[in-house]
Design an enzyme around this catalytic site. Sequence first.
Site, short mmCIF file in Angstrom:
data_model
loop_
_atom_site.label_atom_id
_atom_site.label_comp_id
_atom_site.label_asym_id
_atom_site.label_seq_id
_atom_site.Cartn_x
_atom_site.Cartn_y
_atom_site.Cartn_z
CE LYS A 255 13.61 26.60 -22.47
NZ LYS A 255 12.36 25.86 -22.74
CG ASP B 221 10.65 28.70 -21.12
OD1 ASP B 221 10.24 27.57 -21.42
OD2 ASP B 221 10.94 29.00 -19.93
#
Length: 452
Positions: free
Chosen positions: A132, A172
């Site tokens: 991430k 995201d």
Amino acid sequence: MTTRSETKTTLAHLLTEIERRNPAQPEFHQAVHEVLETLAPVVAARPEYAEPGLIERLCEPERQVIFRVPWQDDQGRVQVNRGFRVEFNSALGPYKGGLRFHPSVNLGVVKFLGFEQIFKNALTGLGIGGGKGGSDFDPHGRSDAEVMRFCQSFMTELYRHIGEHTDVPAGDIGVGGREIGYLFGQYRRITNRWEAGVLTGKGPGWGGSLIRPEATGYGNVLFAAAMLRERGEDLEGRTAVVSGSGNVAVHTIEKLTALGANAVTCSDSSGYVVDEKGIDLDLLRQIKEVERGRVDAYAERRGASARFVPGGRVWEVPADLALPSATQNELNEQDAAALVRNGVKAVSEGANMPTTPAAVHLFQQAGVAFGPGKAANAGGVAVSALEMAQNHARTSWPAARVEEELTRIMNDIHTTCHETAERYGAPGDYVTGANIAGFERVADAMLAQGVI
Ligand code: NDP
Ligand code: 2IT
């Protein structure tokens, strides 16, 4: 033979040590705690998982990159943000996971998201590791030109860490098709390579997969439908509360409506809208995606059926289903109590870790079907992996084929979580099922590949 309670004690000590070594990262502690507290049955049953160092390795990122992102705003002032990429685990494939641009982003937030991603990606059954990244850059109120300059600066450092076989970012919060376009352009320019598989969520005309924008929201509704089916119920005629008004929320509302449910809310950080006739998606998308506006404008333009509640939370609206689709810890114990009082039947997490531990506990005690994000929102990253497959083959699949695959994957994830929970003595507990099933797949690969 180690007993379950001895294993629990060992895992609790491990957690204490992880908290000590990673101070001031509450979201990361929360995510690790939530996984470790469900692993005792599988670690006690399979001695190889108790091997010293296995769980410690799983909780320690393989690599963490933090970098400066300088850029010039429209007034010519230099702004300085911080960029992150946490490459958590590559036992199953290249690191895979989104980039988040939001002022709340820090190392602990990126680590919680990367940790969750390991298990989620394992549950898809596809060959993707967990990672991430993101930045504390706030895209709200920034012009397209500012967002482009920021993305170009961010990629000028990030490019050296990523690649189609190494690490494949996607979107995201705060990162959608526009940002992926600017990031991809800069990667292509710096490397002089058409490496389509280095990012996912691309536009359909230049290497993106059809149904990728829809996949997280659609997948979450399919997961909720599978949980209801397991109980002999369905979505038809159900009232649903959805939080957020971004990519995941919009496509959640779209799929709920298509399957005969009535989605009556959406929200952003300013408050929420309730619309008793059901959210009008064309209007919502016009305001959020075209005008990049706020949800209060929806209530103003919709007429008598809708009202805006400043600062409120959607969970106070009575509903059969709740699908949190905004951000972490947005649904707390009081919210859960209100939902249970109002007769909620199922809660399915479109966002990552939106439900606090006390709220999860309350739902489970009340017999509400609870779908954790690792399982329920895995449709997005699953279709990202299908985008990588299409890129590798230099082809693109029709929408119907991608949606068919997405449906199969979500149903398989549901079955895996359900069966795993039952096998380890926690029938109906999708949290335990998802954590153990994801853990087994990653842990087996890590054990096979040696101490690295
Ligand atoms: P978007 O940026 O498209 O939308 C985010 C939405 O959540 C906006 O409405 C935003 O409102 C709201 N929001 C964000 N932060 C906060 C906050 N601190 N408080 C209140 N509201 C907030 O993001 P996505 O829809 O892509 O992501 C939503 C969630 O889904 C995240 O948890 C993400 O990690 C998760 N997720 C996303 C996937 C994807 O494919 N995109 C895949 C799997 C999970 P505002 O504009 O006011 O900030
Ligand atoms: O949380 C997530 O799964 C995502 N933001 C999507 C990740 C991806 O690589 O598609």
